[in-house]
Design a protein around this motif. Structure first.
Motif, short mmCIF file in Angstrom:
data_model
loop_
_atom_site.label_atom_id
_atom_site.label_comp_id
_atom_site.label_asym_id
_atom_site.label_seq_id
_atom_site.Cartn_x
_atom_site.Cartn_y
_atom_site.Cartn_z
N PRO A 664 0.81 -1.23 0.00
CA PRO A 664 0.00 0.00 0.00
C PRO A 664 0.84 1.27 0.00
O PRO A 664 0.43 2.28 -0.59
CB PRO A 664 -0.83 -0.13 1.27
CG PRO A 664 -0.03 -1.02 2.17
CD PRO A 664 0.62 -2.00 1.24
N LEU A 665 1.98 1.24 0.68
CA LEU A 665 2.80 2.45 0.70
C LEU A 665 3.35 2.76 -0.69
O LEU A 665 3.39 3.93 -1.11
CB LEU A 665 3.93 2.30 1.70
CG LEU A 665 3.48 2.19 3.17
CD1 LEU A 665 4.69 1.94 4.06
CD2 LEU A 665 2.73 3.44 3.59
N ALA A 666 3.75 1.71 -1.41
CA ALA A 666 4.20 1.91 -2.79
C ALA A 666 3.05 2.42 -3.65
O ALA A 666 3.24 3.26 -4.54
CB ALA A 666 4.75 0.61 -3.35
N ALA A 687 -5.21 2.88 0.19
CA ALA A 687 -3.84 2.44 0.45
C ALA A 687 -3.40 2.79 1.87
O ALA A 687 -2.77 1.98 2.56
CB ALA A 687 -2.90 3.08 -0.58
N GLU A 688 -3.76 3.99 2.32
CA GLU A 688 -3.38 4.40 3.67
C GLU A 688 -4.10 3.56 4.72
O GLU A 688 -3.52 3.23 5.77
CB GLU A 688 -3.67 5.89 3.84
CG GLU A 688 -2.69 6.76 3.06
CD GLU A 688 -3.14 8.20 2.92
OE1 GLU A 688 -4.36 8.45 3.06
OE2 GLU A 688 -2.28 9.07 2.66
N LEU A 689 -5.35 3.21 4.46
CA LEU A 689 -6.09 2.37 5.41
C LEU A 689 -5.41 1.01 5.54
O LEU A 689 -5.21 0.51 6.65
CB LEU A 689 -7.54 2.21 4.93
CG LEU A 689 -8.45 1.36 5.82
CD1 LEU A 689 -8.65 2.02 7.18
CD2 LEU A 689 -9.79 1.12 5.13
N GLN A 696 -4.45 9.25 8.39
CA GLN A 696 -4.09 9.82 7.10
C GLN A 696 -5.17 9.55 6.06
O GLN A 696 -5.43 10.38 5.19
CB GLN A 696 -2.75 9.26 6.61
CG GLN A 696 -1.55 9.78 7.38
CD GLN A 696 -1.18 8.87 8.55
OE1 GLN A 696 -2.07 8.27 9.17
NE2 GLN A 696 0.10 8.77 8.85
N ALA A 697 -5.81 8.36 6.13
CA ALA A 697 -6.88 8.04 5.20
C ALA A 697 -8.05 9.02 5.37
O ALA A 697 -8.62 9.52 4.40
CB ALA A 697 -7.36 6.61 5.40
N VAL A 698 -8.40 9.31 6.64
CA VAL A 698 -9.47 10.28 6.91
C VAL A 698 -9.09 11.65 6.36
O VAL A 698 -9.90 12.34 5.73
CB VAL A 698 -9.77 10.36 8.41
CG1 VAL A 698 -10.76 11.48 8.70
CG2 VAL A 698 -10.32 9.02 8.92
N ALA A 699 -7.84 12.03 6.56
CA ALA A 699 -7.39 13.33 6.07
C ALA A 699 -7.44 13.40 4.55
O ALA A 699 -7.80 14.43 3.97
CB ALA A 699 -5.98 13.61 6.57
N GLU A 721 -14.37 6.19 4.47
CA GLU A 721 -14.38 7.15 5.57
C GLU A 721 -14.84 6.49 6.86
O GLU A 721 -14.22 6.67 7.93
CB GLU A 721 -15.29 8.33 5.21
CG GLU A 721 -15.30 9.40 6.31
CD GLU A 721 -16.27 10.54 5.99
OE1 GLU A 721 -16.45 11.42 6.86
OE2 GLU A 721 -16.85 10.55 4.88
N ALA A 722 -15.93 5.70 6.78
CA ALA A 722 -16.43 5.02 7.97
C ALA A 722 -15.39 4.04 8.51
O ALA A 722 -15.15 3.97 9.73
CB ALA A 722 -17.74 4.29 7.65
N ALA A 723 -14.77 3.27 7.62
CA ALA A 723 -13.78 2.28 8.05
C ALA A 723 -12.57 2.95 8.69
O ALA A 723 -12.06 2.50 9.72
CB ALA A 723 -13.35 1.42 6.86
N ALA A 724 -12.10 4.05 8.09
CA ALA A 724 -10.92 4.74 8.63
C ALA A 724 -11.22 5.37 9.98
O ALA A 724 -10.41 5.30 10.93
CB ALA A 724 -10.46 5.80 7.64
N LEU A 725 -12.39 6.00 10.11
CA LEU A 725 -12.77 6.61 11.39
C LEU A 725 -12.90 5.54 12.48
O LEU A 725 -12.43 5.71 13.61
CB LEU A 725 -14.06 7.39 11.24
CG LEU A 725 -13.96 8.72 10.48
CD1 LEU A 725 -15.35 9.24 10.12
CD2 LEU A 725 -13.19 9.76 11.29
#
Length: 866
Positions: A664-666, A687-689, A696-699, A721-725
């Motif tokens: 994911p970082l790549a 990817a961030e999640l 970072q995903a939320v941002a 958004e829901a999953a990241a929060l």
């Protein structure tokens, strides 16, 4: 050609059909046609002009048929309109001589059997019913009168064991709709009887490559090939076209002067109804002359829009046209111009363009192309390329419509894509230069040219702008002008809709597609509009609408190949997406495979690649999907047909696949920062999640939920958004996003957004939905494939990379790190590139943050200068 196509069957010692003529010594075996005759249709019509090989083929069939039950008689009609009693008397005599019936049967007395018959058809029914399985071959059936034709049809209809095969030069009553309603029938026409290249070589007794020129010159006409053979035997090697022209000219010159003059004028048309024949020849007795020409074997009768028309054989047409063009070029051009005007008015656009080019009238060519715009856009662009390309760009540079369709023809050939791009540019520039002094209908045509040319060369924004102007022009047209461009209305709205689709304006694309559907006057125009609407809504996530348009396509009959070609391409995309949403990737692949012949040249290749990536992800895994997508993009790298929106879509798709592969970082690092948009934002957040960075995903998602986004985009955004929060411990804040996501999934019946969410995050969201009493929580319990890891594993560093990473915490200077590690700066740069790639980083700060997130560095390690 397979071996079975050329391997002759063993011949019978005596023909299975009594009365069949002997085979000429020069005849070549034609087992593919013998097999066609063996299919035992109740009625088979073998139709070709004189010398077309009808009699020879049927004589071969009588000896080489693979049907052991074949038995019957061969009737040659030697006189015109022989009359019922004379014809059936001849048949009765043949049946009696062949011993087909019982000794005391109705036909035992031969032609005397009919002397006292009152009800002929009742008698024939009884007589043939007593023969058992029997085949009746009638040669030169054109000469039969209507009563005899009706008798034959009655016998075959009433007696299932009787089969009828007729050979004729022209279309007869045996091919009428009434006969086809009562009898299953097959037709072997002149095209079917034409010699193949291999058969031509066997007639000439030469290797196939040496026979190619003769085959091209004769179009495989058995008579013409035989004539070339005789010329060669008499005088050595000859040019086949020249030999044929001389033979045809000599035959025509021997005719009476009125017939000779009539043929010389009328041969300039591909098909000749009587009215066109009168226009070209000035002969008031054109009907009688056409009949005479047909009887001479110079042509065959066919039909044009239900009207009887004569078509000269290709050999006669080529030879007489070549002579007229050479001896009287002005008259040739005038006649061809008259043909072009007639063909344009009678719905024969290809013939009209070819004739107008022969007439050297490029304004007429442009007029024909405009009158039949839809057909040339969807079907005949290749014809324009073949016909007008020899004229050269110097002559064509002032004719944007011709240039544009010439470009389309090149665009369909991957080898001449660069030529197409140049021609599109020239067509656009010419159209712009002429637009301001053109009439309103001409401005519509030129703006349409710009819209399509800009779109297919990758400039969606400019194409959409041209489309805006085009639609405004259409709205402002006076009624008289609007009627003049009626054939352009459907393609104008359709191609503007495609421009909007690729410019990221789905609502405008849908509105234009609906107008295109309303303005469709032909099947292909209707299919194009339905295909656009189905594909647009499927990709956007409005599955109910997409299914409705796709069902409309499925429920209709369309021209051969259109649903699997350019016109129906977006329908196949829609079907593939609908199959993916049903979690049926095999069905999705089947729809994509239908477009396989067009993938190299079709402008919709980015959408196909996007859908193919999802199919591969579900069936073969992320690594296979990554490789196929990369290979596709490399193959199209030189094409200028990737729009900004589709480039972003493919970048986002690649990031999804790399994330699914556990990197994911790549994936995040490879996403461009210069092209923000919903697809890229979602790919970065996903990817961030998966990288374990929910904050970072939320941002990344903050502010991305703007009004007007398609349902699929909204659903993916809300789910992420829901999953990241929730993963970041902010359950209360996650609930509104989760409720919104569930509503979108339910209303639009979407499942792919769930597939593209890691299973662990789905389970966490389901627990949250149940705890908060949200409706539709059951959607999160659906059994869907898990294609994304919950948390990606830490990247594996080599010992040397670990040393470089720790040195990076102490200094950001390449020279300082090189001095510390006692290596060259070049070596440090190479090692840092590899390290950054593994960490999905683009800078020192992001590399160190990623390393800490994965536990590769202690959290309290200091970073001097950071």
């Amino acid at each position: 050609m397979s071996a079975d196509d050329v391997r002759p069957r063993p011949e019978r010692e005596t023909p299975a059909l009594h009365g069949a003529p002997r085979l000429p010594s020069w005849a070549v075996p034609r087992p593919r046609l013998v097999a066609a005759l063996d299919r035992r249709a109740p009625l088979t019509v073998v139709r070709a002009p004189a010398g077309g090989g009808k009699t020879v083929l049927l004589a071969e069939w009588a000896r080489a048929s693979g049907d052991p039950a074949l038995r019957g008689v061969w009737v040659s009609v030697t006189a015109p309109s022989p009359g019922r009693l004379a014809f059936w008397g001849q048949v009765a005599a043949l049946v009696s001589d062949a011993g087909l019936g019982p000794p005391d049967g109705p036909l035992a007395d031969g032609d005397g059997s009919l002397a006292e018959v009152v009800d002929l058809r009742a008698f024939l029914t009884r007589a043939f019913a007593g023969l058992g399985s029997a085949t009746l071959v009638v040669d030169d059936a054109d000469r039969l009168d209507d009563d005899v034709v009706e008798d034959l049809v009655h016998v075959v209809t009433a007696v299932p064991t009787v089969r009828l095969v007729v050979a004729c030069r022209s279309v007869t009553a045996f091919e009428s709709a009434r006969v086809r309603l009562v009898l299953d029938s097959e037709v072997l026409d002149g095209a079917a009887l034409a010699l193949t290249p291999q058969e031509t070589a066997r007639v000439l007794g030469v290797p196939e490559p040496d026979a190619a020129a003769v085959h091209r010159a004769t179009d495989g006409s058995p008579l013409a090939v035989r004539a070339v053979l005789l010329e060669r035997e008499a005088g050595g090697d000859v040019d086949p076209r020249q030999a044929l022209e001389q033979l045809v000219a000599a035959a025509v010159d021997a005719l009476d002067a009125p017939v000779r003059a009539f043929a010389a004028a009328t041969v300039t048309a591909d098909v000749l109804p009587p009215d066109l024949a009168r226009t070209l020849s000035g002969a008031q007795d054109a009907d009688a002359l056409l009949d005479h020409v047909a009887r001479l074997g110079l042509g065959t009768w066919t039909h044009v829009r239900g009207e009887r028309a004569l078509a000269y054989t290709s050999v006669v047409r080529q030879a007489l046209r070549a002579r007229l063009r050479r001896e009287d070029p002005a008259r040739f051009r005038a006649l061809r111009r008259a043909v072009a005007v007639w063909a344009d008015a009678h719905g024969r656009p290809v013939e009209a363009v070819e004739a107008a080019v022969d007439a050297d009238d490029l304004d007429l060519v442009t007029a024909v192309l405009r009158h039949h715009w839809r057909g040339f856009l969807s079907e005949h662009a290749g014809t324009v390329r073949r016909t007008v390309a020899p004229l050269g760009l110097v002559r064509l540079r002032r004719h944007p419509v011709i240039l544009f369709l010439l470009a389309l023809g090149h665009n369909a050939d991957r080898r001449s894509r660069a030529v197409a791009v140049a021609l599109f540019g020239l067509a656009t520039a010419t159209a712009r230069a002429q637009r301001h002094r053109a009439s309103a209908p001409d401005r519509v045509a030129m703006r349409l040219i710009e819209t399509v040319a800009l779109r297919v060369t990758g400039r969606a924004g400019a194409a959409a702008h041209a489309g805006d102007d085009l639609l405004a022009l259409l709205e402002d047209l006076a009624p008289a002008d609007r009627s003049e461009v009626e054939d352009l209305l459907n393609p104008a709205y359709l191609h503007t809709g495609l421009a909007y689709l690729y410019d990221g304006r789905p609502d405008d694309a849908a509105a234009a597609g609906e107008r295109a559907l309303a303005e469709a006057r032909h099947d292909l125009g209707r299919l194009g509009a339905l295909s656009l609407l189905a594909g647009l809504h499927a990709l956007s996530g409005s599955l109910e609408a997409a299914e409705g348009y796709a069902a409309d396509v499925r429920g209709r009959r369309w021209p051969e190949g259109s649903v699997d070609g350019y016109t129906g391409a977006l329908h196949q995309v829609a079907e593939a997406v609908l199959a993916l949403e049903a979690l049926d990737p095999a069905r999705a692949q089947a729809h994509l495979d239908r477009l396989a012949p067009h993938r190299e040249t079709i402008e919709h290749w980015p959408l196909l690649a996007h859908v193919q990536a999802h199919v591969d992800l579900l069936t073969s895994g992320a690594e296979t999907a990554i490789e196929r997508l990369a290979s596709t993009r490399r193959a199209h790298a030189r094409r200028q047909s990737t729009h900004r929106a589709t480039a972003a879509l493919l970048d986002a798709t690649h990031a999804l696949l790399v994330t699914a592969a556990g990197r994911p970082l790549a994936a995040a690092a490879a996403l461009p920062d210069a092209r923000p948009g919903p697809a890229l934002t979602i790919a970065r957040a996903r990817a961030e999640l998966v990288a374990g960075r929910p904050a970072q995903a939320v941002a990344s998602l903050a502010g991305s939920a703007v009004p007007g986004l398609p349902p699929r985009t909204q659903a993916e955004q809300a789910l992420l958004e829901a999953a990241a929060l929730a993963a970041d411990g902010r359950q209360t804040q996650a609930v509104p996003a989760l409720a919104r996501a569930l509503a979108l999934l339910r209303v639009h019946r979407l499942r792919l957004p769930l597939v593209l969410l890691p299973a662990g995050h789905r389970a966490r969201l389901r627990a949250l939905a149940v705890a908060r009493g949200l409706p539709d929580a059951d959607l999160l319990a659906a059994d869907v494939p898990a294609v994304l890891p919950d948390v990606a594993a830490a990247p594996e560093l080599t010992p040397r990379e670990a040393v470089v990473l720790r040195a990076l915490t102490r200094s950001g200077s390449t020279s300082e790190i090189a001095a510390e590690l006692v290596v060259s700066p070049h070596t440090v740069k190479s090692q840092l590139r590899t390290l950054y790639r593994k960490l999905g980083a683009t800078s020192r700060a992001s590399a160190l943050a990623s390393a800490r997130a994965h536990g590769l560095l202690e959290a309290d390690e200091t970073v001097p200068g950071a």
